[in-house]
Write a protein that holds these residues in place. Structure first.
Motif, PDB file in Angstrom:
ATOM      1  N   SER A  18       0.826  -1.211   0.000  1.00 21.73           N
ATOM      2  CA  SER A  18       0.000   0.000   0.000  1.00 21.73           C
ATOM      3  C   SER A  18       0.859   1.260   0.000  1.00 21.73           C
ATOM      4  O   SER A  18       0.501   2.266  -0.620  1.00 21.73           O
ATOM      5  CB  SER A  18      -0.948  -0.001   1.202  1.00 21.73           C
ATOM      6  N   ARG A  19       2.008   1.212   0.664  1.00 25.77           N
ATOM      7  CA  ARG A  19       2.901   2.370   0.662  1.00 25.77           C
ATOM      8  C   ARG A  19       3.356   2.693  -0.763  1.00 25.77           C
ATOM      9  O   ARG A  19       3.328   3.848  -1.194  1.00 25.77           O
ATOM     10  CB  ARG A  19       4.124   2.103   1.546  1.00 25.77           C
ATOM     11  N   ARG A  20       3.773   1.682  -1.467  1.00 25.42           N
ATOM     12  CA  ARG A  20       4.247   1.900  -2.846  1.00 25.42           C
ATOM     13  C   ARG A  20       3.112   2.362  -3.749  1.00 25.42           C
ATOM     14  O   ARG A  20       3.315   3.168  -4.662  1.00 25.42           O
ATOM     15  CB  ARG A  20       4.910   0.639  -3.374  1.00 25.42           C
ATOM     16  N   ALA A  21       1.903   1.870  -3.486  1.00 21.68           N
ATOM     17  CA  ALA A  21       0.747   2.288  -4.288  1.00 21.68           C
ATOM     18  C   ALA A  21       0.472   3.779  -4.128  1.00 21.68           C
ATOM     19  O   ALA A  21       0.049   4.453  -5.068  1.00 21.68           O
ATOM     20  CB  ALA A  21      -0.482   1.473  -3.885  1.00 21.68           C
ATOM     21  N   PHE A  22       0.734   4.293  -2.924  1.00 26.00           N
ATOM     22  CA  PHE A  22       0.511   5.719  -2.655  1.00 26.00           C
ATOM     23  C   PHE A  22       1.723   6.582  -2.998  1.00 26.00           C
ATOM     24  O   PHE A  22       1.672   7.796  -2.854  1.00 26.00           O
ATOM     25  CB  PHE A  22       0.127   5.929  -1.187  1.00 26.00           C
ATOM     26  N   GLY A  23       2.835   5.976  -3.411  1.00 22.76           N
ATOM     27  CA  GLY A  23       3.974   6.761  -3.871  1.00 22.76           C
ATOM     28  C   GLY A  23       5.171   6.812  -2.949  1.00 22.76           C
ATOM     29  O   GLY A  23       6.100   7.593  -3.173  1.00 22.76           O
ATOM     30  N   ALA A  24       5.184   5.982  -1.895  1.00 26.32           N
ATOM     31  CA  ALA A  24       6.331   5.972  -0.986  1.00 26.32           C
ATOM     32  C   ALA A  24       7.556   5.355  -1.659  1.00 26.32           C
ATOM     33  O   ALA A  24       7.434   4.570  -2.606  1.00 26.32           O
ATOM     34  CB  ALA A  24       5.998   5.192   0.285  1.00 26.32           C
ATOM     35  N   ILE A  25       8.730   5.707  -1.182  1.00 21.14           N
ATOM     36  CA  ILE A  25       9.957   5.114  -1.685  1.00 21.14           C
ATOM     37  C   ILE A  25      10.009   3.652  -1.236  1.00 21.14           C
ATOM     38  O   ILE A  25       9.777   3.364  -0.052  1.00 21.14           O
ATOM     39  CB  ILE A  25      11.191   5.864  -1.148  1.00 21.14           C
ATOM     40  N   PRO A  26      10.283   2.715  -2.130  1.00 21.59           N
ATOM     41  CA  PRO A  26      10.374   1.308  -1.732  1.00 21.59           C
ATOM     42  C   PRO A  26      11.379   1.111  -0.593  1.00 21.59           C
ATOM     43  O   PRO A  26      12.458   1.696  -0.594  1.00 21.59           O
ATOM     44  CB  PRO A  26      10.855   0.615  -3.013  1.00 21.59           C
ATOM     45  N   GLY A  27      11.002   0.320   0.390  1.00 24.17           N
ATOM     46  CA  GLY A  27      11.908   0.026   1.491  1.00 24.17           C
ATOM     47  C   GLY A  27      12.066   1.143   2.501  1.00 24.17           C
ATOM     48  O   GLY A  27      13.037   1.161   3.255  1.00 24.17           O
ATOM     49  N   SER A  28      11.114   2.087   2.542  1.00 24.77           N
ATOM     50  CA  SER A  28      11.249   3.226   3.460  1.00 24.77           C
ATOM     51  C   SER A  28      10.425   3.074   4.740  1.00 24.77           C
ATOM     52  O   SER A  28      10.334   3.996   5.539  1.00 24.77           O
ATOM     53  CB  SER A  28      10.863   4.528   2.759  1.00 24.77           C
ATOM     54  N   LEU A  29       9.830   1.882   4.938  1.00 28.66           N
ATOM     55  CA  LEU A  29       9.082   1.652   6.170  1.00 28.66           C
ATOM     56  C   LEU A  29      10.007   1.709   7.380  1.00 28.66           C
ATOM     57  O   LEU A  29       9.622   2.177   8.450  1.00 28.66           O
ATOM     58  CB  LEU A  29       8.362   0.295   6.106  1.00 28.66           C
ATOM     59  N   GLN A  30      11.236   1.247   7.178  1.00 30.26           N
ATOM     60  CA  GLN A  30      12.269   1.319   8.205  1.00 30.26           C
ATOM     61  C   GLN A  30      13.550   1.838   7.562  1.00 30.26           C
ATOM     62  O   GLN A  30      13.768   1.636   6.362  1.00 30.26           O
ATOM     63  CB  GLN A  30      12.552  -0.075   8.802  1.00 30.26           C
ATOM     64  N   PRO A  31      14.422   2.499   8.311  1.00 24.44           N
ATOM     65  CA  PRO A  31      15.725   2.891   7.753  1.00 24.44           C
ATOM     66  C   PRO A  31      16.539   1.654   7.424  1.00 24.44           C
ATOM     67  O   PRO A  31      16.407   0.618   8.093  1.00 24.44           O
ATOM     68  CB  PRO A  31      16.360   3.714   8.887  1.00 24.44           C
ATOM     69  N   ASP A  32      17.375   1.747   6.393  1.00 28.47           N
ATOM     70  CA  ASP A  32      18.187   0.583   6.036  1.00 28.47           C
ATOM     71  C   ASP A  32      19.389   0.464   6.978  1.00 28.47           C
ATOM     72  O   ASP A  32      19.672   1.350   7.788  1.00 28.47           O
ATOM     73  CB  ASP A  32      18.628   0.651   4.566  1.00 28.47           C
ATOM     74  N   GLU A  33      20.070  -0.649   6.858  1.00 26.03           N
ATOM     75  CA  GLU A  33      21.173  -0.953   7.771  1.00 26.03           C
ATOM     76  C   GLU A  33      22.280   0.085   7.682  1.00 26.03           C
ATOM     77  O   GLU A  33      22.864   0.484   8.702  1.00 26.03           O
ATOM     78  CB  GLU A  33      21.738  -2.343   7.452  1.00 26.03           C
ATOM     79  N   GLU A  34      22.560   0.579   6.465  1.00 25.13           N
ATOM     80  CA  GLU A  34      23.618   1.574   6.274  1.00 25.13           C
ATOM     81  C   GLU A  34      23.304   2.848   7.061  1.00 25.13           C
ATOM     82  O   GLU A  34      24.161   3.385   7.775  1.00 25.13           O
ATOM     83  CB  GLU A  34      23.766   1.899   4.785  1.00 25.13           C
ATOM     84  N   GLN A  35      22.066   3.337   6.953  1.00 25.97           N
ATOM     85  CA  GLN A  35      21.699   4.559   7.664  1.00 25.97           C
ATOM     86  C   GLN A  35      21.679   4.364   9.173  1.00 25.97           C
ATOM     87  O   GLN A  35      22.038   5.265   9.922  1.00 25.97           O
ATOM     88  CB  GLN A  35      20.335   5.051   7.181  1.00 25.97           C
ATOM     89  N   CYS A  36      21.253   3.202   9.613  1.00 22.08           N
ATOM     90  CA  CYS A  36      21.261   2.917  11.049  1.00 22.08           C
ATOM     91  C   CYS A  36      22.682   3.003  11.604  1.00 22.08           C
ATOM     92  O   CYS A  36      22.911   3.579  12.682  1.00 22.08           O
ATOM     93  CB  CYS A  36      20.668   1.535  11.326  1.00 22.08           C
ATOM     94  N   LYS A  37      23.633   2.480  10.871  1.00 23.60           N
ATOM     95  CA  LYS A  37      25.038   2.539  11.311  1.00 23.60           C
ATOM     96  C   LYS A  37      25.551   3.970  11.289  1.00 23.60           C
ATOM     97  O   LYS A  37      26.246   4.409  12.210  1.00 23.60           O
ATOM     98  CB  LYS A  37      25.899   1.650  10.412  1.00 23.60           C
ATOM     99  N   GLU A  38      25.193   4.736  10.253  1.00 19.21           N
ATOM    100  CA  GLU A  38      25.655   6.114  10.140  1.00 19.21           C
ATOM    101  C   GLU A  38      25.091   7.000  11.259  1.00 19.21           C
ATOM    102  O   GLU A  38      25.769   7.915  11.728  1.00 19.21           O
ATOM    103  CB  GLU A  38      25.254   6.684   8.773  1.00 19.21           C
ATOM    104  N   LEU A  39      23.858   6.697  11.666  1.00 17.52           N
ATOM    105  CA  LEU A  39      23.204   7.520  12.680  1.00 17.52           C
ATOM    106  C   LEU A  39      23.288   6.920  14.081  1.00 17.52           C
ATOM    107  O   LEU A  39      22.775   7.505  15.041  1.00 17.52           O
ATOM    108  CB  LEU A  39      21.725   7.725  12.305  1.00 17.52           C
ATOM    109  N   GLY A  40      23.921   5.750  14.188  1.00 11.72           N
ATOM    110  CA  GLY A  40      24.048   5.113  15.496  1.00 11.72           C
ATOM    111  C   GLY A  40      22.737   4.578  16.023  1.00 11.72           C
ATOM    112  O   GLY A  40      22.507   4.545  17.244  1.00 11.72           O
TER     113      GLY A  40
END
Length: 472
Positions: free
Chosen positions: A436-458
């Motif tokens: 449903s997120r993608r149907a409404f125009g959300a970026i794929p995989g944006s429900l949660q931050p990805d592993e790379e961003q989690c590491k960058e932001l601690g």
């Protein structure tokens, strides 16, 4: 949380070095709200991984860490204000959506502020920040949530294919999410979408640099020197819907009446090549240059700023031109209502009026701005207006009703709250599904931050299971 001091958390949809309004204005808002030290202020801005930084930040500027990015933002601010504000900068994980030319959050960004610090939230572009929000409800976490509407999304969407139908859907979507997540809504002008119980007030000011330039020009005027030896210009992102289409059409239709007029255009953007081709078809002298900072000395000597744009909400460059003491010729449009109080703002209703206003501006000298008019353009005044309309000094607690009206008022309040809760629950369910997120125009995989961003932001790397949503 220190209950003696309000804690204001300002969330926004962009950050420097992207020179867009939602990067610059919330930064100044945070600085001026923190200026007197009576409030605890936090600015919450998006963090992009390197591959997304390359898509949006100009001049190949990039940051390897949030601390490096924060240092850049603070240095930019310190170069433009004469005081040292004490406020924090936090980051939330985000991604750049190429198709929307926008930064969208990844995960529940309300979590950036610890629950014990949650007091007042300011959502700069509340619809943008909540379209795909999935997590704790803003109204439940914060005592007061204030949305500041910056962008005329409906006007942009109307210009797309099937624009009117898309705009209708977007209008209802915006009304829905803003109603769910905001207690109070401030619209910068009537050029934005209307929202129930919203307030129209321009709570933006201009970069102090422009007011200083205006003071120098005023001194020249008072001494009888020529303060503005150059003629007419326009500056703005070079895309057709930022006023270029309207301006070139006006110039093309009235080349004879405006004979001898020379106009300099400054901007960079996706439509630069098309604009330059269109300019070649004009008999008037129109020069096109790459975009530059409006505070650059090369702009100081222009006398007349043309701005026929109707997609702005409150045009920053118009405010800057007025602060520098220039004459501004702009359309009679809700986005320019705030500027009509200044004698150097000349509005027009049609193409004939544009010609008359432009010719008159060329032969007249700009009026000298008074101290009161300069103050009205400043961030000090904008902050005063914000504090007044946001009513931050008033308690949120409701006084109990008296007499026989008590039960009725309580029933009405509870019914409204239940409907609000149900609406919020429905939105949370819809945004919790990748489909449903993608149907409404959300970026794929944006429900949660990805592993790379989690590491960058601690941040802790989220588990694969979706968190249970609770309505408090």
């Amino acid at each position: 949380m220190d209950r003696k001091r309000q804690h204001i958390a300002i969330f926004t949809t962009a950050s420097l070095p992207w020179m867009t309004g939602t990067a610059v204005n919330p930064l100044f808002r945070a600085a001026y709200l923190a200026k007197d030290g009576s409030r605890k202020v936090t600015l919450v801005i998006p963090w992009l991984s390197l591959k997304h930084q390359k898509l949006v930040y100009p001049n190949k500027i990039s940051f390897s860490s949030p601390s490096e990015h924060e240092a850049y933002v603070r240095q930019w601010l310190n170069d433009r204000i004469a005081f040292s504000p004490d406020f924090r900068i936090f980051f939330y994980p985000a991604k750049f959506a190429v198709d929307k030319r926008s930064i969208l959050a990844a995960g529940d960004i309300s979590e950036v502020i610890p629950d014990e610090d949650a007091d007042i939230a300011v959502l700069e572009e509340p619809e943008h920040l909540t379209w795909f929000h999935h997590g704790k409800r803003w109204k439940s976490k914060f005592r007061l949530v204030i949305g500041i509407v910056h962008t005329n999304y409906l006007e942009y969407v109307k210009r797309e294919k099937n624009g009117r139908f898309k705009a209708l859907l977007l209008k209802y979507m915006n009304t829905w999410v803003v109603g769910i997540y905001c207690h109070k809504v401030i619209r910068l002008s009537a050029a934005t979408q209307d929202y129930p119980k919203s307030i129209i007030c321009n709570v933006h000011g201009v970069n102090p640099r422009f007011l200083e330039i205006g003071k120098k020009k005023l001194k020249l005027q008072k001494n009888g020197d020529q303060a503005f030896p150059k003629g007419v210009y326009y500056i703005g992102k070079m895309v057709w819907n930022k006023g270029y289409k309207e301006l070139l059409k006006l110039l093309h239709s009235h080349q004879k009446e405006l004979g001898g007029l020379e106009v300099d255009l400054y901007g960079s953007g996706e439509d630069s090549d098309q604009v330059q081709e269109a300019v070649k078809k004009l008999e008037l002298v129109v020069r096109v240059f790459p975009g530059r900072d409006h505070a650059d000395p090369m702009f100081h000597d222009y006398k007349v700023f043309l701005n026929p744009s109707t997609t702005d909400v409150v045009c920053t460059t118009t405010a800057e031109a007025l602060a520098m003491g220039k004459i501004v010729v702009c359309t009679n449009h809700p986005s320019n209502e705030f500027f009509k109080q200044f004698p150097n703002c000349r509005t027009y209703d049609n193409s004939k009026g544009f010609v008359e206003a432009t010719r008159k501006a060329l032969i007249e000298e700009p009026a000298e701005l008074t101290d009161a008019q300069r103050h009205e353009l400043s961030w000090e005044s904008a902050t005063e207006r914000f504090l007044k309309v946001a009513e931050l000094d008033q308690t949120m607690a409701r006084q109990p009703s008296k007499g026989h009206l008590k039960d009725f008022a309580s029933m009405s309040f509870n019914l409204g709250k239940k409907m609000d809760d149900a609406s919020a629950y429905l939105h949370n369910v819809a945004t919790g599904s990748e489909i449903s997120r993608r149907a409404f125009g959300a970026i794929p995989g944006s429900l949660q931050p990805d592993e790379e961003q989690c590491k960058e932001l601690g941040l802790a790397i989220p588990a694969g299971t979706r968190r249970q949503y609770m309505i408090s």
